[in-house]
Design an enzyme around this catalytic site. Structure first.
Site, PDB file in Angstrom:
ATOM      1  N   GLY A   1       0.532  -4.908   0.938  1.00  0.00           N
ATOM      2  CA  GLY A   1      -0.659  -4.942   0.084  1.00  0.00           C
ATOM      3  C   GLY A   1      -0.398  -5.611  -1.257  1.00  0.00           C
TER       4      GLY A   1
ATOM      5  N   GLU B   1       4.353  -5.225   7.309  1.00  0.00           N
ATOM      6  CA  GLU B   1       3.636  -4.109   7.930  1.00  0.00           C
ATOM      7  C   GLU B   1       4.050  -3.860   9.372  1.00  0.00           C
ATOM      8  OE1 GLU B   1       2.208  -6.497   6.104  1.00  0.00           O
ATOM      9  OE2 GLU B   1       0.725  -5.618   4.756  1.00  0.00           O
TER      10      GLU B   1
ATOM     11  N   GLU C   1      -0.855  -9.108  -0.678  1.00  0.00           N
ATOM     12  CA  GLU C   1      -2.284  -9.346  -0.384  1.00  0.00           C
ATOM     13  C   GLU C   1      -3.131  -9.330  -1.659  1.00  0.00           C
ATOM     14  OE1 GLU C   1      -1.893  -6.274   2.751  1.00  0.00           O
ATOM     15  OE2 GLU C   1      -3.081  -7.635   3.983  1.00  0.00           O
TER      16      GLU C   1
ATOM     17  N   ALA D   1       0.871  -1.172   0.000  1.00  0.00           N
ATOM     18  CA  ALA D   1       0.000   0.000   0.000  1.00  0.00           C
ATOM     19  C   ALA D   1       0.911   1.225   0.000  1.00  0.00           C
ATOM     20  CB  ALA D   1      -0.873  -0.027   1.233  1.00  0.00           C
TER      21      ALA D   1
HETATM   22  C1  HXC Z   1       5.116   4.283  -1.207  1.00  0.00           C
HETATM   23  C2  HXC Z   1       7.025   3.292  -1.997  1.00  0.00           C
HETATM   24  C3  HXC Z   1       6.635   2.051  -1.463  1.00  0.00           C
HETATM   25  C4  HXC Z   1       5.388   1.997  -0.763  1.00  0.00           C
HETATM   26  C5  HXC Z   1       8.543   1.797  -2.403  1.00  0.00           C
HETATM   27  N1  HXC Z   1       8.203   3.076  -2.579  1.00  0.00           N
HETATM   28  N2  HXC Z   1       7.603   1.155  -1.727  1.00  0.00           N
HETATM   29  N3  HXC Z   1       6.266   4.401  -1.887  1.00  0.00           N
HETATM   30  N4  HXC Z   1       4.683   3.142  -0.674  1.00  0.00           N
HETATM   31  N5  HXC Z   1       4.937   0.867  -0.243  1.00  0.00           N
HETATM   32  C6  HXC Z   1       8.967   4.137  -3.280  1.00  0.00           C
HETATM   33  C7  HXC Z   1      10.161   4.574  -2.470  1.00  0.00           C
HETATM   34  O1  HXC Z   1       9.781   5.512  -1.487  1.00  0.00           O
HETATM   35  C8  HXC Z   1      11.033   5.173  -3.529  1.00  0.00           C
HETATM   36  O2  HXC Z   1      10.539   6.460  -3.884  1.00  0.00           O
HETATM   37  C9  HXC Z   1      10.779   4.266  -4.725  1.00  0.00           C
HETATM   38  O3  HXC Z   1       9.521   3.617  -4.468  1.00  0.00           O
HETATM   39  C10 HXC Z   1      11.845   3.203  -4.891  1.00  0.00           C
HETATM   40  O4  HXC Z   1      11.963   2.512  -3.658  1.00  0.00           O
HETATM   41  P1  HXC Z   1      13.359   2.248  -2.938  1.00  0.00           P
HETATM   42  O5  HXC Z   1      13.059   1.982  -1.511  1.00  0.00           O
HETATM   43  O6  HXC Z   1      14.320   3.354  -3.241  1.00  0.00           O
HETATM   44  O7  HXC Z   1      13.853   0.940  -3.703  1.00  0.00           O
HETATM   45  P2  HXC Z   1      14.809  -0.196  -3.148  1.00  0.00           P
HETATM   46  O8  HXC Z   1      15.929   0.373  -2.359  1.00  0.00           O
HETATM   47  O9  HXC Z   1      15.124  -1.059  -4.333  1.00  0.00           O
HETATM   48  O10 HXC Z   1      13.920  -1.044  -2.107  1.00  0.00           O
HETATM   49  C11 HXC Z   1      12.774  -1.758  -2.565  1.00  0.00           C
HETATM   50  C12 HXC Z   1      11.908  -2.164  -1.358  1.00  0.00           C
HETATM   51  C13 HXC Z   1      11.568  -0.915  -0.528  1.00  0.00           C
HETATM   52  C14 HXC Z   1      12.639  -3.198  -0.502  1.00  0.00           C
HETATM   53  C15 HXC Z   1      10.635  -2.821  -1.928  1.00  0.00           C
HETATM   54  O11 HXC Z   1      11.038   0.090  -1.392  1.00  0.00           O
HETATM   55  C16 HXC Z   1      10.563  -1.159   0.541  1.00  0.00           C
HETATM   56  O12 HXC Z   1      10.865  -1.748   1.599  1.00  0.00           O
HETATM   57  N6  HXC Z   1       9.334  -0.673   0.340  1.00  0.00           N
HETATM   58  C17 HXC Z   1       8.263  -0.744   1.330  1.00  0.00           C
HETATM   59  C18 HXC Z   1       7.782  -2.154   1.492  1.00  0.00           C
HETATM   60  C19 HXC Z   1       6.694  -2.214   2.528  1.00  0.00           C
HETATM   61  O13 HXC Z   1       6.874  -1.913   3.720  1.00  0.00           O
HETATM   62  N7  HXC Z   1       5.491  -2.575   2.082  1.00  0.00           N
HETATM   63  C20 HXC Z   1       4.355  -2.686   2.947  1.00  0.00           C
HETATM   64  C21 HXC Z   1       3.610  -1.382   2.908  1.00  0.00           C
HETATM   65  S1  HXC Z   1       2.353  -1.312   4.078  1.00  0.00           S
HETATM   66  P3  HXC Z   1      11.493   7.752  -3.810  1.00  0.00           P
HETATM   67  O14 HXC Z   1      10.553   8.864  -4.139  1.00  0.00           O
HETATM   68  O15 HXC Z   1      12.054   7.806  -2.436  1.00  0.00           O
HETATM   69  O16 HXC Z   1      12.510   7.489  -4.864  1.00  0.00           O
HETATM   70  C22 HXC Z   1       1.099  -2.104   3.369  1.00  0.00           C
HETATM   71  C23 HXC Z   1      -0.064  -1.994   4.235  1.00  0.00           C
HETATM   72  C24 HXC Z   1      -1.129  -2.970   4.138  1.00  0.00           C
HETATM   73  O17 HXC Z   1       1.128  -2.626   2.313  1.00  0.00           O
HETATM   74  C25 HXC Z   1      -2.062  -2.784   5.264  1.00  0.00           C
HETATM   75  C26 HXC Z   1      -1.594  -2.120   6.486  1.00  0.00           C
HETATM   76  C27 HXC Z   1      -1.998  -0.716   6.684  1.00  0.00           C
END
Ligand code: HXC
Length: 257
Positions: free
Chosen positions: A108, A131, A111, A65
């Site tokens: 998400g 999460e 999911e 998400a």
């Molecule tokens: C918003 C995101 C994002 C996300 C990545 N980006 N994931 N933006 N929401 N979930 C953006 C980053 O901010 C970044 O933007 C760009 O995408 C590239 O990501 P990087 O982190 O620079 O890439 P990398 O180093 O290759 O790492 C990849 C990654 C990492 C390991 C996938 O991005 C990551 O850990 N993302 C979050 C994963 C996560 O926690 N997902 C769960 C979300 S919560 P910029 O602008 O900085 O370049 C969820 C909730 C469900 O899904 C229900 C609960 C509420």
């Protein structure tokens, strides 16, 4: 029809939907949800379409998400808007659909992939429910669907530690139907979708309803439901065609009636 956050292509009887927010690793914003529900509903409403494939990029199916959209929200915002409830529309899709996952399917993203009827993974796929590291828990069905798919032991471990699972482990655990080389992911998913698209469409919709019933019903209810649906399919022209085609040693030509 064009969308801001996804690409939609009709390839014969298969709708191919591709997440298209590469800069955010296909993070699932409200705009993505709105586009996706419209594209899925359009496929469901179009008689020429019999199966759908949802995919992302080589690097990410979807990295979750949209954290930036969620970060400032209060409890009142989330509860008031019933945040994420809209995703249930995706799970009400009646036609069969396949998630074809390469790269990250986190939070998400994992999911949504688990909402699919069939999940195919590239050998580069990485699944996870991280999460907890953000101070929350899965909010789009992950605590339920992951547990159904791989069992409590591994699901609990993944959800509490936030660790990811690679494609081979996902296949061994029963999360995905098949792992394929990354460069043939779309071809493999399309091939499977085309096979399904050539099946009698009413039987295909009924079959997925029956399988999904496992999650909602007792064994006795599920078996009764299956039998009633089986009986009902004898009211279709495609049942006559399918059984005639068998006797006549030819392929069936199914009309969805
Ligand atoms: C918003 C995101 C994002 C996300 C990545 N980006 N994931 N933006 N929401 N979930 C953006 C980053 O901010 C970044 O933007 C760009 O995408 C590239 O990501 P990087 O982190 O620079 O890439 P990398 O180093 O290759 O790492 C990849 C990654 C990492 C390991 C996938 O991005 C990551 O850990 N993302 C979050 C994963 C996560 O926690 N997902 C769960 C979300 S919560 P910029 O602008 O900085 O370049 C969820 C909730 C469900 O899904 C229900 C609960 C509420």
């Amino acid at each position: 029809m064009t969308y801001d956050t996804i690409k939609v292509e009709r390839r014969g009887a298969v709708t191919l939907v591709t997440f298209d927010r590469p800069k955010a690793l296909n993070a699932l914003s409200s705009a993505v949800l709105a586009d996706l529900t419209e594209a899925f509903a359009a496929c469901d409403a179009d008689d020429s379409q019999r199966c759908l494939v949802l995919t992302g990029s080589e690097k990410a199916f979807a990295a979750g998400a949209d954290i930036k959209e969620m970060a400032p929200q209060s409890f009142g915002d989330m509860y008031g808007s019933n945040f994420f409830a809209g995703w249930e529309a995706v799970t009400r899709t009646r036609k069969p659909w396949i998630a074809a996952v390469a790269g990250y399917a986190l939070g998400g993203g994992c999911e949504v992939a688990m909402m699919a009827d069939i999940l195919i993974a590239a050998d580069t796929a990485v699944f996870g429910q991280p999460e907890i590291k953000l101070g929350v828990i899965p909010g789009m069905g992950g605590s339920q669907r992951l547990t159904h798919a791989i069992g409590k032991a591994k699901a609990m471990e993944m959800i509490l530690t936030g660790r990811n699972m690679k494609a081979a482990e996902a296949e061994a655990s029963g999360l995905v139907a098949k792992v394929v080389p990354a460069d043939s992911l779309i071809d493999e998913a399309m091939k499977m979708a085309e096979t399904i698209a050539a099946m009698p469409p009413l039987a295909a919709m009924a079959a997925k309803e029956a399988v999904n019933g496992t999650y909602e019903m007792t064994l006795a209810q599920g078996i009764n439901f299956e039998r009633r649906v089986f009986h009902g399919l004898f009211g279709t022209e495609d049942q006559k065609e399918g059984m005639a085609a068998f006797s006549e040693k030819r392929a069936g030509d199914f009309k969805g009636r």
